[in-house]
Design a protein around this motif. Structure first.
Motif, mmCIF file in Angstrom:
data_model
loop_
_atom_site.group_PDB
_atom_site.id
_atom_site.type_symbol
_atom_site.label_atom_id
_atom_site.label_comp_id
_atom_site.label_asym_id
_atom_site.label_seq_id
_atom_site.Cartn_x
_atom_site.Cartn_y
_atom_site.Cartn_z
ATOM 1 N N ASN A 94 0.511 -1.242 -0.082
ATOM 2 C CA ASN A 94 -0.233 -0.178 -0.090
ATOM 3 C C ASN A 94 0.982 1.551 0.224
ATOM 4 O O ASN A 94 0.244 1.859 -0.671
ATOM 5 N N THR A 95 1.995 1.150 0.338
ATOM 6 C CA THR A 95 2.417 2.700 0.354
ATOM 7 C C THR A 95 3.622 2.704 -0.713
ATOM 8 O O THR A 95 3.396 3.910 -1.294
ATOM 9 N N ALA A 96 3.988 1.244 -1.331
ATOM 10 C CA ALA A 96 4.651 2.003 -2.447
ATOM 11 C C ALA A 96 3.327 2.306 -3.876
ATOM 12 O O ALA A 96 3.862 3.139 -4.037
ATOM 13 N N ARG A 97 2.075 1.385 -3.502
ATOM 14 C CA ARG A 97 1.033 2.278 -3.898
ATOM 15 C C ARG A 97 0.877 3.480 -3.991
ATOM 16 O O ARG A 97 1.037 4.618 -5.175
ATOM 17 N N ARG A 98 1.386 4.066 -3.391
ATOM 18 C CA ARG A 98 1.031 5.620 -2.806
ATOM 19 C C ARG A 98 1.532 6.879 -3.427
ATOM 20 O O ARG A 98 1.481 7.607 -3.694
ATOM 21 N N VAL A 99 2.698 5.441 -3.410
ATOM 22 C CA VAL A 99 4.784 6.669 -3.411
ATOM 23 C C VAL A 99 4.290 6.804 -5.090
ATOM 24 O O VAL A 99 3.888 8.091 -6.034
ATOM 25 N N MET A 100 3.346 5.657 -5.807
ATOM 26 C CA MET A 100 3.166 5.131 -7.533
ATOM 27 C C MET A 100 1.941 6.227 -8.245
ATOM 28 O O MET A 100 2.758 7.056 -8.683
ATOM 29 N N HIS A 101 0.879 6.176 -6.500
ATOM 30 C CA HIS A 101 -0.159 7.544 -7.001
ATOM 31 C C HIS A 101 0.840 8.662 -7.178
ATOM 32 O O HIS A 101 0.817 9.765 -7.840
ATOM 33 N N GLU A 102 1.227 9.005 -6.678
ATOM 34 C CA GLU A 102 1.740 10.452 -6.227
ATOM 35 C C GLU A 102 2.808 11.070 -7.549
ATOM 36 O O GLU A 102 3.475 11.798 -7.992
#
Length: 270
Positions: free
Chosen positions: A122-130
């Protein structure tokens, strides 16, 4: 309670994994060097970052995880969350501790019932979203020397993830993308025929007085701004207003699609 201390780098975390297996230990905490140790800490092991340790752990992970999962591990660390260190350590530790049987169709990276795997993913997905938002919301200004300057201040350290995008799409012009929060950026300058391949250079400034733009607004100094850039900015603001249908204005949706924290560097919102 055994606690490991490390240098807060990704390589340092991988070195901690190596030490844990070499010493046959399973630490219950992972903190940065010099940080306050948790209560009831009985023993401390100081991790020394080593290229050899990093190489061996990373090679081992490559045999147990997919390439996409390996990328997600690195991307998650760009969140710069201190709380991520131990879940990420535990995730990698368990990959080695509980290898799946040979021929198994699902690797540990898909075990979302594990809280550490879920947290890291989930952390990686949040970074990729930004990362995606930075590619959408970055605005350039043109300097007199022809360099295009874009200033951003993302929550996550996403500059390394967006540079290839801009190098591919703006390969014929020089540009500088600068992270105002972390005080570093990347400069690109296309080379002429016969001069070799183009380069992207990481740049930092020791003194803020050397900067040619305002960190708070991202605006280039007036004496450095290209004479036609004001016109281009006005045209962009006019276009932004023209495509807006007043009867269908939805501020809530606009804030969801374009969060307010990005506005200060966006031409149409200034």
């Amino acid at each position: 309670m055994l606690v490991y201390t490390f240098d807060r780098t990704f390589d340092g975390l991988l070195s901690a994994i190596f030490d844990a297996y070499a010493l046959h230990q399973e630490p219950e905490g992972l903190v940065g060097k010099g940080e306050v140790l948790p209560l009831f800490c009985e023993a401390v092991h100081e991790v020394v970052t080593s290229e050899e340790k990093v190489s061996r752990v990373w090679t081992g992970l490559g045999k147990r995880l997919s390439r996409e999962a390996m990328k997600m591990l690195m991307v998650s660390y760009l969140s710069e969350e201190k709380e991520l260190a131990f879940p990420l350590f535990s995730y990698i530790y368990k990959v080695f501790k509980h290898p799946l049987p040979e021929g198994a169709s699902m690797s540990y990276e898909r075990n979302f019932s594990d809280p550490d795997v879920l947290y890291v993913t989930n952390t990686a997905r949040r970074v990729m979203h930004e990362r995606l938002r930075m590619m959408q919301f970055l605005r350039f200004q043109k300097a007199k020397d022809g360099t295009y300057v874009g200033v951003v201040s993302p929550d996550n350290n996403v500059l390394p993830l967006i540079i290839d995008h801009f190098r591919d799409r703006f390969c014929s012009q020089p540009w500088l993308i600068f992270d105002a929060r972390r005080r570093y950026g990347y400069y690109y300058s296309p080379k002429g025929e016969g001069e070799g391949s183009d380069e992207v250079i990481r740049v930092t400034f020791e003194d803020e007085a050397d900067l040619s733009f305002d960190l708070g607004t991202g605006k280039l100094n007036e004496d450095l701004l290209s004479s036609d850039d004001h016109l281009l900015q006005d045209l962009w603001r006019t276009y932004f207003k023209a495509i807006c249908i007043r009867e269908r204005i939805n501020p809530k949706k606009q804030l969801n699609d374009m969060p307010r924290r990005y506005w200060k560097y966006m031409t149409e919102k200034q």
